[in-house]
Each structure stands twice: as structure tokens, then as C-alpha cells.
Write a protein that holds these residues in place. Structure first.
Motif, PDB file in Angstrom:
ATOM      1  N   ASN A 198       0.847  -1.188   0.000  1.00 56.77           N
ATOM      2  CA  ASN A 198       0.000   0.000   0.000  1.00 56.77           C
ATOM      3  C   ASN A 198       0.883   1.238   0.000  1.00 56.77           C
ATOM      4  N   PRO A 199       1.050   1.913  -1.125  1.00 59.50           N
ATOM      5  CA  PRO A 199       1.948   3.062  -1.172  1.00 59.50           C
ATOM      6  C   PRO A 199       1.526   4.181  -0.244  1.00 59.50           C
ATOM      7  N   ALA A 200       0.223   4.326   0.063  1.00 60.42           N
ATOM      8  CA  ALA A 200      -0.217   5.402   0.956  1.00 60.42           C
ATOM      9  C   ALA A 200       0.316   5.221   2.360  1.00 60.42           C
ATOM     10  N   ALA A 201       0.567   3.966   2.759  1.00 62.16           N
ATOM     11  CA  ALA A 201       1.061   3.708   4.111  1.00 62.16           C
ATOM     12  C   ALA A 201       2.548   3.980   4.235  1.00 62.16           C
ATOM     13  N   SER A 202       3.256   4.120   3.117  1.00 62.11           N
ATOM     14  CA  SER A 202       4.702   4.381   3.185  1.00 62.11           C
ATOM     15  C   SER A 202       5.059   5.501   2.224  1.00 62.11           C
ATOM     16  N   ALA A 203       4.310   6.615   2.302  1.00 60.24           N
ATOM     17  CA  ALA A 203       4.535   7.711   1.365  1.00 60.24           C
ATOM     18  C   ALA A 203       5.923   8.314   1.529  1.00 60.24           C
ATOM     19  N   ALA A 204       6.428   8.345   2.779  1.00 60.14           N
ATOM     20  CA  ALA A 204       7.739   8.934   3.019  1.00 60.14           C
ATOM     21  C   ALA A 204       8.835   8.131   2.345  1.00 60.14           C
ATOM     22  N   MET A 234      15.610   5.827   3.452  1.00 65.37           N
ATOM     23  CA  MET A 234      16.513   6.351   4.482  1.00 65.37           C
ATOM     24  C   MET A 234      16.819   5.297   5.537  1.00 65.37           C
ATOM     25  N   VAL A 235      15.861   4.461   5.876  1.00 64.47           N
ATOM     26  CA  VAL A 235      16.026   3.432   6.907  1.00 64.47           C
ATOM     27  C   VAL A 235      15.518   2.114   6.345  1.00 64.47           C
ATOM     28  N   SER A 236      16.299   1.045   6.525  1.00 65.86           N
ATOM     29  CA  SER A 236      15.893  -0.283   6.059  1.00 65.86           C
ATOM     30  C   SER A 236      15.964  -1.255   7.233  1.00 65.86           C
ATOM     31  N   ALA A 237      14.806  -1.737   7.670  1.00 66.40           N
ATOM     32  CA  ALA A 237      14.779  -2.711   8.766  1.00 66.40           C
ATOM     33  C   ALA A 237      15.474  -4.004   8.370  1.00 66.40           C
ATOM     34  N   GLN A 238      15.366  -4.368   7.106  1.00 62.70           N
ATOM     35  CA  GLN A 238      16.002  -5.600   6.650  1.00 62.70           C
ATOM     36  C   GLN A 238      17.526  -5.490   6.719  1.00 62.70           C
ATOM     37  N   ALA A 239      18.056  -4.358   6.276  1.00 67.85           N
ATOM     38  CA  ALA A 239      19.501  -4.175   6.321  1.00 67.85           C
ATOM     39  C   ALA A 239      20.018  -4.194   7.764  1.00 67.85           C
TER      40      ALA A 239
END
Length: 336
Positions: free
Chosen positions: A203-209, A219-224
Motif C-alpha cells: 500500500n503506497p499510501a502507508a509508506s509515502a515517506a 533512508m532506513v531499512s529494517a532488513q539491512a
């Protein structure tokens, strides 16, 4: 279309793609069916025309046809590979008859039609009066071969159209950036990452930033971060240091909140300790925070002070352990 969500646009694109395939398949089937119908009609007309030509050759003025002329005419007509059988019959009986055997060779007439043929008939007239009849059977083998070739061409045409149509659909989806979202979704799903991050990819609206620029890295990757912690056990020291700095004054805060009767603040602090405890493997602290929350949320509990004091004490011991054991690498038990 730009105002629609990604899932709606994908659904519309898939519907158009499926409708195009169904339409082209229907046109191909209709073309094959109509071609076979036209071929059957032409074969029926050709059978009647052939019978009329033979009858015209046999209709001699003033004299009935003889067996020699009838045989010569029948054998000449059998040169056409489409002709399966010919029977020339007068009022006196069968004058001449030929049919083909399983080797497709002419043999004498025996009243046996072994194929599903098309029949044409025409009367033989002597002196303007009917004196007999000519029957011709044409085989649909040639038409079946032509229909098979046409079906093969339509099949290849449909496959080519399906490939081009599917390629067009993929190009549209790539233009919308769906492939990047699906690839990121499957990568995080296979690595069991944060479900909220996965939902943000769908859902792109949930991660617009994170999706302002689809070609830029987030900017931040939980997987990395998860992969780095798994490959570098010493990074646990950073987690321990952050825990120690965050909750350094929490024991005194627990006692002060309890003295002031701030039950909501104590419960919130207990939830924070319960969620942060697994990061450093502090099982006693987790149990103490849960016990304190249960006591504070129970209106019939008469001894709330004991769980609060126990939680503050275990937190002090946890902070002391982190301060003393921050140097060496954590073991499997404390770094889980």
C-alpha cells in the motif's frame, strides 16, 4: 487513472489483458469454424457439379449410354483425388461403378461407402427423358487437411498475440513501478521482516515517506539492520548501551510514579520495559514488568507495592549487569 490506487489500476489492467485474450481467441475459433462450414458447402456444390458433368457426357441424343463409354468417363473422373466413388445407374441396372479402397485406389463398385462423404446426384436424360442417374461421392479429406493447417496458423497467431499482449501488460506494470514493490515484498517476506514494512510496500499510501522517489533507496531499512545484527554479534553492545542510557533513571521513576499514584504512567513504563527486554535477553525483567502491569490493572489487588518494588529492583540489577558486562561478546542466552 492517476488518482486511482495501485491495486485498482492493476485490476483494470489485468481485466483489459484478459478481455483481449478472450476476444482474440474467439475470433480465431470463429474463423476456423466458418472456414470449415464454407469448405463443406463448396464440397457439396462440387459434388453436384461433377455429377452434372458426367451426366451431360452420358446424355447422348437418341442412344442410351453403353458400358464402355460409362467406364471411360468414370475412370477419367476418378483421376480427381477428391472423388471417392462414382455410380452410373440406368433403368436397366448399374451401368458402371467405382470406389476407392483403403489404399485410395479405384476398385469395382460393391455398394459400400466406408467414409463420411458428400453426395451429389444428377439424372441421365436420353431424348429429353430421364433414363438413369449419376451419383458422385466426394471425400472431405482435403478439406480436413486444409482445416487442420488453418487451425495451426490460428493457434500460432494466438500465441504470438498473447506474447505481445502480455509484454505490453508487463511494460505498463513496470511503468507503474509494481515490479520494484513486488520484489521488495518477496525479499522481506522470505526474510520474515517487519509486517508493517511489508504492508507499506503493498500500500503506497502507508509508506509515502519511503516512496517519494521510487528509484532512490530508503533512508532506513529494517532488513539491512536485521542482516547487520545477524552477521555482527558485537552490535549487541550498541543495543545494550542504548538500553542502559534510556532506562538509567527508570528505577527512581518507578518509585516516584508509584508514590504519586500515577498508575497509567507506571503501566506505560512497564509496557516499554516488556517490549525492550527481549532486545537484551532480560527474561527476569520481562516477567517483572508483566507482573507489575497485572497488579496495577487489577482493582482487587491489595499488595501493589511489592510487584512495583520488585520491578524496580530487577531493573537496577539489569542495568548493573549491562554496565559490568558490556565489554565481552554476549553469549547465546543473553543475546537472543
Amino acid at each position: 487513472m492517476s488518482n486511482l490506487s495501485l491495486s485498482t489500476r492493476v485490476a483494470i489492467a489485468l481485466s483489459i489483458w484478459a478481455a483481449g485474450l478472450i476476444l482474440f481467441l474467439g475470433l480465431g475459433l470463429w474463423n476456423v469454424s466458418s472456414s470449415r462450414h464454407d469448405a463443406d458447402n463448396r464440397l457439396l456444390s462440387e459434388a453436384g457439379r461433377t455429377a452434372a458433368q458426367i451426366a451431360g457426357l452420358l446424355s447422348l441424343p437418341g442412344a442410351p449410354p453403353d458400358s464402355m463409354s460409362a467406364r471411360a468417363i468414370a475412370m477419367a473422373a476418378m483421376e480427381d483425388e477428391r472423388v471417392y466413388a462414382i455410380k452410373i445407374q440406368t433403368r436397366h441396372g448399374i451401368l458402371e461403378g467405382q470406389r476407392r479402397n483403403y489404399l485410395w485406389e479405384p476398385v469395382a463398385w460393391d455398394d459400400e461407402i466406408a467414409e463420411n462423404c458428400v453426395q451429389g446426384m444428377n439424372p441421365v436424360k436420353i431424348g429429353g427423358k430421364p433414363d438413369g442417374v449419376v451419383e458422385v461421392w466426394l471425400s472431405p479429406r482435403a478439406n480436413s487437411e486444409d482445416a487442420g493447417m488453418l487451425a495451426g496458423r490460428e493457434r500460432w497467431r494466438f500465441l504470438l498475440f498473447a506474447c505481445v499482449w502480455t509484454l505490453a501488460l508487463l511494460l505498463v506494470l513496470l511503468q507503474w513501478g509494481l515490479s520494484n514493490r513486488l520484489r521488495e515484498y518477496w525479499r522481506q517476506r522470505n526474510s520474515a521482516s517487519d509486517p508493517e514494512a511489508v504492508c507499506g510496500l503493498i500500500n503506497p499510501a502507508a509508506s509515502a515517506a519511503e516512496n517519494r522517489d521510487e528509484n532512490a533507496r530508503p533512508m532506513v531499512s529494517a532488513q539491512a539492520g536485521h542482516e547487520f545484527q545477524c552477521s555482527h554479534p558485537d552490535s549487541w553492545l550498541i543495543t545494550a548501551g542504548l538500553f542502559r542510557q534510556t532506562f538509567a533513571h527508570a528505577p527512581n521513576l518507578i518509585n516516584r510514579l508509584y508514590a504519586e499514584g500515577e498508575v497509567a504512567g507506571l503501566c506505560h513504563l512497564g509496557r516499554m520495559l516488556e517490549q525492550a527486554g527481549p532486545c537484551i535477553g532480560a527474561e527476569p525483567l520481562i516477567r517483572a514488568a508483566q507482573t507489575m502491569q497485572a497488579a496495577l490493572n487489577d482493582p482487587e489487588c491489595a499488595a501493589r507495592a511489592l510487584p512495583v518494588e520488585e520491578c524496580a529492583r530487577i531493573l537496577e540489577e539489569t542495568l548493573a549487569a549491562l554496565g559490568c558486562n558490556a565489554g565481552p561478546r554476549p553469549t547465546a542466552t543473553t543475546g537472543s
